[in-house]
Design a protein around this motif. Structure first.
Motif, PDB file in Angstrom:
ATOM      1  N   GLN A  11      81.231  28.904  65.879  1.00 21.76           N
ATOM      2  CA  GLN A  11      80.408  27.739  65.564  1.00 21.76           C
ATOM      3  C   GLN A  11      79.715  27.921  64.210  1.00 21.76           C
ATOM      4  O   GLN A  11      79.631  26.981  63.414  1.00 21.76           O
ATOM      5  CB  GLN A  11      79.368  27.519  66.657  1.00 21.76           C
ATOM      6  CG  GLN A  11      78.495  26.290  66.433  1.00 21.76           C
ATOM      7  CD  GLN A  11      77.495  26.085  67.540  1.00 21.76           C
ATOM      8  OE1 GLN A  11      77.442  26.852  68.502  1.00 21.76           O
ATOM      9  NE2 GLN A  11      76.689  25.047  67.436  1.00 21.76           N
ATOM     10  N   GLN A  12      79.231  29.148  63.954  1.00 21.30           N
ATOM     11  CA  GLN A  12      78.584  29.433  62.683  1.00 21.30           C
ATOM     12  C   GLN A  12      79.563  29.264  61.526  1.00 21.30           C
ATOM     13  O   GLN A  12      79.214  28.700  60.488  1.00 21.30           O
ATOM     14  CB  GLN A  12      78.019  30.854  62.697  1.00 21.30           C
ATOM     15  CG  GLN A  12      77.315  31.247  61.401  1.00 21.30           C
ATOM     16  CD  GLN A  12      76.839  32.680  61.416  1.00 21.30           C
ATOM     17  OE1 GLN A  12      77.017  33.400  62.390  1.00 21.30           O
ATOM     18  NE2 GLN A  12      76.240  33.105  60.329  1.00 21.30           N
ATOM     19  N   VAL A  13      80.782  29.745  61.693  1.00 21.52           N
ATOM     20  CA  VAL A  13      81.801  29.617  60.646  1.00 21.52           C
ATOM     21  C   VAL A  13      82.116  28.147  60.384  1.00 21.52           C
ATOM     22  O   VAL A  13      82.240  27.710  59.235  1.00 21.52           O
ATOM     23  CB  VAL A  13      83.078  30.392  61.034  1.00 21.52           C
ATOM     24  CG1 VAL A  13      84.223  30.058  60.089  1.00 21.52           C
ATOM     25  CG2 VAL A  13      82.812  31.892  61.031  1.00 21.52           C
ATOM     26  N   ALA A  14      82.224  27.353  61.466  1.00 24.77           N
ATOM     27  CA  ALA A  14      82.526  25.928  61.313  1.00 24.77           C
ATOM     28  C   ALA A  14      81.391  25.200  60.590  1.00 24.77           C
ATOM     29  O   ALA A  14      81.639  24.386  59.688  1.00 24.77           O
ATOM     30  CB  ALA A  14      82.776  25.298  62.683  1.00 24.77           C
ATOM     31  N   GLU A  15      80.142  25.504  60.965  1.00 26.37           N
ATOM     32  CA  GLU A  15      79.006  24.865  60.309  1.00 26.37           C
ATOM     33  C   GLU A  15      78.918  25.289  58.847  1.00 26.37           C
ATOM     34  O   GLU A  15      78.622  24.475  57.970  1.00 26.37           O
ATOM     35  CB  GLU A  15      77.716  25.230  61.045  1.00 26.37           C
ATOM     36  CG  GLU A  15      77.613  24.618  62.437  1.00 26.37           C
ATOM     37  CD  GLU A  15      76.387  25.091  63.190  1.00 26.37           C
ATOM     38  OE1 GLU A  15      75.701  26.005  62.674  1.00 26.37           O
ATOM     39  OE2 GLU A  15      76.120  24.562  64.280  1.00 26.37           O
ATOM     40  N   GLN A  16      79.170  26.565  58.587  1.00 29.11           N
ATOM     41  CA  GLN A  16      79.148  27.066  57.218  1.00 29.11           C
ATOM     42  C   GLN A  16      80.218  26.388  56.373  1.00 29.11           C
ATOM     43  O   GLN A  16      79.972  25.997  55.223  1.00 29.11           O
ATOM     44  CB  GLN A  16      79.371  28.575  57.231  1.00 29.11           C
ATOM     45  CG  GLN A  16      79.545  29.192  55.850  1.00 29.11           C
ATOM     46  CD  GLN A  16      80.006  30.623  55.946  1.00 29.11           C
ATOM     47  OE1 GLN A  16      79.316  31.450  56.507  1.00 29.11           O
ATOM     48  NE2 GLN A  16      81.165  30.911  55.426  1.00 29.11           N
ATOM     49  N   PHE A  17      81.411  26.210  56.932  1.00 28.40           N
ATOM     50  CA  PHE A  17      82.500  25.550  56.208  1.00 28.40           C
ATOM     51  C   PHE A  17      82.125  24.105  55.874  1.00 28.40           C
ATOM     52  O   PHE A  17      82.342  23.640  54.738  1.00 28.40           O
ATOM     53  CB  PHE A  17      83.782  25.583  57.042  1.00 28.40           C
ATOM     54  CG  PHE A  17      84.930  24.838  56.425  1.00 28.40           C
ATOM     55  CD1 PHE A  17      85.651  25.386  55.375  1.00 28.40           C
ATOM     56  CD2 PHE A  17      85.289  23.575  56.878  1.00 28.40           C
ATOM     57  CE1 PHE A  17      86.710  24.694  54.788  1.00 28.40           C
ATOM     58  CE2 PHE A  17      86.341  22.873  56.316  1.00 28.40           C
ATOM     59  CZ  PHE A  17      87.047  23.444  55.260  1.00 28.40           C
TER      60      PHE A  17
END
Length: 227
Positions: free
Chosen positions: A47-53
């Motif tokens: 989820q963190q990676v998706a939000e960061q992207f």
């Protein structure tokens, strides 16, 4: 008459069996709990990676469209509508896709400290042609338009991290090589590239939470692709 002996478990054997069963159940439960935590941790990371992207795509879209506009200062001096400090960026770019193509906005990116958390903040306000710009007052509450109306300033907290700092660098190309500098103030043209770094006391957390983001401005993107 012969008596028949009935075989069975003694109390001690039963207790030992119960203890062994309890140990097996404890091991199974511990393994299940560890697997659940690992699954939850992996979900949070994804989820963190998706939000960061998504956040980096937003920044890439906005900053890459910075316009080469000219504005006048309080003393009548003409300057570029782009002010890049080491920890703050102010620029002009198009508005939302639903608005007319000629709608432009001022944008400001900076890191705001709130108690023990740091937040990457984006501010936006309408851009007016031929407006007089005081950089220190541009995003101050209570600013008035030429018609005497209060300027509407929108603010969005994009990302929160503990004790983080925003570090910006700006790249120009005086010859065949790109050269970095810490700020972009009182320049005659836009930088070729803007690089974002979010730094925390833990370098590993910084690299994982926010890897360096380099954005080529649209005005130069075609020229750089030709090199």
């Amino acid at each position: 008459m012969m008596s028949r002996r009935i075989n069975g478990f003694t109390l001690v054997e039963l207790l030992i069996a119960l203890v062994l069963m309890g140990l097996v159940m404890m091991l199974l439960f511990g393994g299940l709990r560890l697997s659940t935590r690992s699954w939850d941790s992996n979900d949070r990371y994804q989820q963190q990676v998706a939000e960061q992207f998504q956040l980096q795509q937003l920044l890439r879209y906005l900053v890459s469209q910075a316009r080469n506009q000219r504005v006048r200062g309080p003393g009548g001096e003409v300057s570029l509508a782009f002010m890049g400090a080491a920890d703050e960026l102010v620029f002009v770019a198009p508005g939302r896709a639903s608005e007319p193509d000629d709608s432009l906005y001022w944008y400001r990116l900076f890191m705001s400290d709130q108690q023990e958390q740091s937040a990457l903040v984006l501010q936006a306000r309408p851009y007016e042609e031929a407006e007089w710009v005081d950089w220190e007052m541009l995003f101050s509450p209570g600013e008035l338009t030429a018609e005497g109306e209060e300027v509407l300033i929108e603010e969005y907290a994009l990302m929160s991290l503990p004790t983080a700092q925003l570090e910006l660098s700006y790249w120009e190309q005086p010859d065949q090589f790109l050269v970095s500098q810490a700020d972009w103030i009182d320049q005659l043209q836009l930088p070729r590239l803007v690089e974002f770094r979010v730094l925390t006391p833990d370098a590993e957390v910084s690299a994982r939470s926010w890897p360096p983001l380099a954005i080529v401005l649209e005005e130069y993107s075609h020229a750089l692709r030709q090199r």
